[in-house]
Scaffold this motif. Structure first.
Motif, mmCIF file in Angstrom:
data_model
loop_
_atom_site.group_PDB
_atom_site.id
_atom_site.type_symbol
_atom_site.label_atom_id
_atom_site.label_comp_id
_atom_site.label_asym_id
_atom_site.label_seq_id
_atom_site.Cartn_x
_atom_site.Cartn_y
_atom_site.Cartn_z
ATOM 1 N N UNK A 63 0.952 -1.263 -0.010
ATOM 2 C CA UNK A 63 -0.067 -0.141 0.045
ATOM 3 C C UNK A 63 0.977 1.140 -0.029
ATOM 4 N N UNK A 64 0.782 1.933 -1.021
ATOM 5 C CA UNK A 64 1.343 3.280 -1.249
ATOM 6 C C UNK A 64 0.706 4.496 -0.580
ATOM 7 N N UNK A 65 1.136 5.025 0.519
ATOM 8 C CA UNK A 65 0.220 6.623 0.864
ATOM 9 C C UNK A 65 1.298 7.728 0.367
ATOM 10 N N UNK A 66 0.670 8.354 -0.491
ATOM 11 C CA UNK A 66 1.427 9.636 -0.965
ATOM 12 C C UNK A 66 0.671 10.847 -0.466
ATOM 13 N N UNK A 96 1.298 15.124 -0.222
ATOM 14 C CA UNK A 96 1.209 16.468 -0.954
ATOM 15 C C UNK A 96 1.536 17.488 -0.153
ATOM 16 N N UNK A 97 2.340 18.498 -0.248
ATOM 17 C CA UNK A 97 2.138 19.574 0.425
ATOM 18 C C UNK A 97 3.464 20.789 0.016
ATOM 19 N N UNK A 98 3.484 21.812 0.344
ATOM 20 C CA UNK A 98 4.555 22.882 0.041
ATOM 21 C C UNK A 98 5.851 22.515 0.743
ATOM 22 N N UNK A 99 6.865 22.858 -0.234
ATOM 23 C CA UNK A 99 8.142 22.484 0.368
ATOM 24 C C UNK A 99 8.716 23.792 0.922
ATOM 25 N N UNK A 100 9.691 23.680 1.975
ATOM 26 C CA UNK A 100 10.335 24.972 2.496
ATOM 27 C C UNK A 100 11.133 25.643 1.381
ATOM 28 N N UNK A 101 11.669 25.006 0.445
ATOM 29 C CA UNK A 101 12.473 25.510 -0.597
ATOM 30 C C UNK A 101 11.556 26.316 -1.478
ATOM 31 N N UNK A 102 10.418 26.011 -1.457
ATOM 32 C CA UNK A 102 9.360 26.705 -2.559
ATOM 33 C C UNK A 102 8.743 25.677 -3.424
ATOM 34 N N UNK A 103 7.624 25.706 -4.033
ATOM 35 C CA UNK A 103 6.879 25.073 -4.863
ATOM 36 C C UNK A 103 6.362 23.855 -4.026
ATOM 37 N N UNK A 104 6.016 22.614 -4.656
ATOM 38 C CA UNK A 104 5.355 21.479 -3.846
ATOM 39 C C UNK A 104 6.025 20.236 -3.991
ATOM 40 N N UNK A 105 5.991 19.451 -3.028
ATOM 41 C CA UNK A 105 6.591 18.032 -3.347
ATOM 42 C C UNK A 105 5.643 17.222 -2.636
ATOM 43 N N UNK A 106 6.302 15.778 -2.764
ATOM 44 C CA UNK A 106 5.465 14.502 -2.235
ATOM 45 C C UNK A 106 6.220 13.815 -1.489
ATOM 46 N N UNK A 107 5.855 12.857 -0.370
ATOM 47 C CA UNK A 107 6.156 11.968 0.300
ATOM 48 C C UNK A 107 5.512 10.717 0.045
ATOM 49 N N UNK A 108 6.279 9.417 0.444
ATOM 50 C CA UNK A 108 5.762 8.174 0.040
ATOM 51 C C UNK A 108 6.120 7.313 1.311
ATOM 52 N N UNK A 109 5.007 6.662 1.719
ATOM 53 C CA UNK A 109 5.253 5.573 2.440
ATOM 54 C C UNK A 109 4.684 4.293 2.011
ATOM 55 N N UNK A 110 5.474 3.245 1.867
ATOM 56 C CA UNK A 110 5.131 2.125 1.588
ATOM 57 C C UNK A 110 4.907 1.072 2.509
ATOM 58 N N UNK A 111 3.660 0.595 2.632
ATOM 59 C CA UNK A 111 3.416 -0.495 3.778
ATOM 60 C C UNK A 111 3.379 -1.976 3.102
ATOM 61 N N UNK A 112 4.286 -2.707 3.578
ATOM 62 C CA UNK A 112 4.726 -3.880 2.909
ATOM 63 C C UNK A 112 4.020 -4.935 3.741
ATOM 64 N N UNK A 113 3.130 -5.768 3.276
ATOM 65 C CA UNK A 113 2.247 -6.855 3.909
ATOM 66 C C UNK A 113 3.031 -8.304 3.314
ATOM 67 N N UNK A 114 3.560 -8.882 3.973
ATOM 68 C CA UNK A 114 4.071 -10.276 3.493
ATOM 69 C C UNK A 114 3.558 -11.505 4.505
ATOM 70 N N UNK A 115 2.410 -11.767 4.542
ATOM 71 C CA UNK A 115 1.987 -12.866 5.315
ATOM 72 C C UNK A 115 2.713 -13.849 5.411
ATOM 73 N N UNK A 116 2.912 -14.336 6.807
ATOM 74 C CA UNK A 116 3.996 -15.610 7.192
ATOM 75 C C UNK A 116 5.320 -15.408 6.782
#
Length: 141
Positions: free
Chosen positions: A82-85, A87-107
Motif C-alpha cells: 500500500x502506497x500512501x502519497x 502532497x504539500x508545500x516545500x520549505x524551498x518553495x513549490x510543492x513536493x510529495x512523500x511516499x510511505x510503502x506499507x509492505x504486507x508479506x503474510x507468514x
C-alpha cells in the motif's frame, strides 16, 4: 544514466488537476478532481497522487517478486503493498510529495521481509526515480 528502453506507453491529460486523463490504449481513463484539502471541490475522481500511489505500489510488489530469488525470500501469493502519497508545500518553495510503502508479506519473518523490501527498493523503477528527491518510508506490516 541511460536506460535501455524495452517498453513505452503514453497518457494524455487535459484540464490539469481538474480534468481528464487517458492512456493511449484506453485501459486508464479517469476523471481528475482536486481534493477538498487542496482547495478543490473533491468528489469522485482521481488525482495525480492517487495514480502515483497505484503505480508505485504495483511496481514495488513487482520489484519484490523480481528480487525474491536473489535474496532467498519467497513473496507469498497474498502479499500486498500500500502506497500512501502525501502532497504539500516545500520549505524551498513549490510543492513536493512523500511516499510511505506499507509492505504486507503474510507468514514472512519481519527481518526477512525487511531484507526483501530493501533489495526491492534498490531495483524498483519508482524508487530509483524518487531516490534523493522524495522521502520514501518502508514499513513492514
Amino acid at each position: 544514466m541511460p536506460v535501455d528502453v524495452i517498453y513505452k506507453t503514453k497518457a494524455t491529460s487535459t484540464g490539469g488537476r481538474d480534468g481528464h486523463a487517458r492512456s493511449e490504449d484506453g485501459s486508464v481513463d479517469v476523471n481528475l478532481v482536486v481534493p477538498k484539502e487542496m482547495g478543490g471541490p473533491g468528489g469522485e475522481g482521481a488525482n495525480p497522487e492517487k495514480l502515483f500511489a497505484a503505480g508505485y505500489s504495483a511496481c514495488f510488489l513487482g520489484a519484490m517478486k523480481a528480487v525474491s530469488g536473489k535474496v532467498g525470500v519467497k513473496v507469498p501469493a497474498d502479499a500486498s503493498v500500500t502506497a500512501e502519497i502525501g502532497f504539500g508545500p516545500r520549505s524551498e518553495g513549490g510543492y513536493g510529495i512523500t511516499a510511505d510503502l506499507t509492505i504486507d508479506l503474510p507468514g514472512v519473518d519481519k527481518a526477512e521481509a525487511e531484507k526483501l523490501a530493501k533489495a526491492a527498493h534498490e531495483v524498483c523503477p519508482y524508487s530509483n526515480a524518487t531516490r534523493n528527491n522524495v522521502d520514501v518510508g518502508l514499513i513492514i506490516a
